[in-house]
Motif scaffolding. Structure first.
Motif, PDB file in Angstrom:
ATOM      1  N   SER A  42      29.149  11.901  72.215  1.00 15.92           N
ATOM      2  CA  SER A  42      28.189  10.928  72.735  1.00 15.92           C
ATOM      3  C   SER A  42      27.271  11.577  73.772  1.00 15.92           C
ATOM      4  O   SER A  42      26.074  11.276  73.833  1.00 15.92           O
ATOM      5  N   ILE A  43      27.804  12.475  74.573  1.00 14.87           N
ATOM      6  CA  ILE A  43      26.997  13.158  75.587  1.00 14.87           C
ATOM      7  C   ILE A  43      26.043  14.140  74.925  1.00 14.87           C
ATOM      8  O   ILE A  43      24.885  14.267  75.322  1.00 14.87           O
ATOM      9  N   VAL A  44      26.512  14.829  73.891  1.00 13.77           N
ATOM     10  CA  VAL A  44      25.650  15.754  73.155  1.00 13.77           C
ATOM     11  C   VAL A  44      24.481  14.998  72.539  1.00 13.77           C
ATOM     12  O   VAL A  44      23.318  15.411  72.631  1.00 13.77           O
ATOM     13  N   ARG A  45      24.774  13.863  71.932  1.00 11.37           N
ATOM     14  CA  ARG A  45      23.734  13.046  71.312  1.00 11.37           C
ATOM     15  C   ARG A  45      22.745  12.536  72.369  1.00 11.37           C
ATOM     16  O   ARG A  45      21.528  12.538  72.160  1.00 11.37           O
ATOM     17  N   ARG A  46      23.267  12.108  73.513  1.00 10.07           N
ATOM     18  CA  ARG A  46      22.419  11.587  74.578  1.00 10.07           C
ATOM     19  C   ARG A  46      21.461  12.671  75.091  1.00 10.07           C
ATOM     20  O   ARG A  46      20.273  12.412  75.307  1.00 10.07           O
ATOM     21  N   THR A  47      21.968  13.893  75.266  1.00  8.82           N
ATOM     22  CA  THR A  47      21.094  14.968  75.739  1.00  8.82           C
ATOM     23  C   THR A  47      20.035  15.313  74.705  1.00  8.82           C
ATOM     24  O   THR A  47      18.897  15.633  75.061  1.00  8.82           O
ATOM     25  N   GLN A  48      20.382  15.236  73.430  1.00  7.23           N
ATOM     26  CA  GLN A  48      19.392  15.494  72.383  1.00  7.23           C
ATOM     27  C   GLN A  48      18.292  14.445  72.411  1.00  7.23           C
ATOM     28  O   GLN A  48      17.106  14.762  72.268  1.00  7.23           O
ATOM     29  N   VAL A  49      18.671  13.177  72.603  1.00  6.72           N
ATOM     30  CA  VAL A  49      17.684  12.098  72.669  1.00  6.72           C
ATOM     31  C   VAL A  49      16.794  12.269  73.893  1.00  6.72           C
ATOM     32  O   VAL A  49      15.570  12.121  73.816  1.00  6.72           O
ATOM     33  N   GLN A  50      17.385  12.618  75.034  1.00  3.70           N
ATOM     34  CA  GLN A  50      16.604  12.813  76.245  1.00  3.70           C
ATOM     35  C   GLN A  50      15.626  13.973  76.089  1.00  3.70           C
ATOM     36  O   GLN A  50      14.473  13.891  76.524  1.00  3.70           O
ATOM     37  N   LYS A  51      16.067  15.041  75.452  1.00  2.00           N
ATOM     38  CA  LYS A  51      15.199  16.182  75.224  1.00  2.00           C
ATOM     39  C   LYS A  51      14.046  15.806  74.302  1.00  2.00           C
ATOM     40  O   LYS A  51      12.892  16.166  74.545  1.00  2.00           O
ATOM     41  N   ALA A  52      14.340  15.027  73.262  1.00  2.00           N
ATOM     42  CA  ALA A  52      13.305  14.589  72.333  1.00  2.00           C
ATOM     43  C   ALA A  52      12.293  13.685  73.037  1.00  2.00           C
ATOM     44  O   ALA A  52      11.085  13.795  72.808  1.00  2.00           O
TER      45      ALA A  52
END
Length: 64
Positions: A42-52
């Motif tokens: 979930s944290i990995v996904r969240r960081t990917q969304v924030q980066k996008a």
């Protein structure tokens, strides 16, 4: 494992430079840093969304 063939009579500094360049290009360093600690999916996904979102914001700012 990275292998760098050293040619006969080649300077060791030049071979080290080639090794370092290949090391960076293969993203081995990034993989080692990621494996140091476990990140929840979930944290990995969240960081990917924030980066996008950040990148999209930069692109929107350039378009204006």
């Amino acid at each position: 494992m990275l292998k760098i063939p050293v040619k006969e009579g080649e300077n060791i500094d030049r071979a080290l430079k080639r090794y370092k360049r290949k090391f960076v290009k293969t993203t081995t360093k990034n993989q080692l840093q990621e494996r140091k600690q476990f990140n929840k999916p979930s944290i990995v996904r969240r960081t990917q969304v924030q980066k996008a979102q950040y990148i999209q914001g930069l692109r929107d700012a350039e378009a204006v």
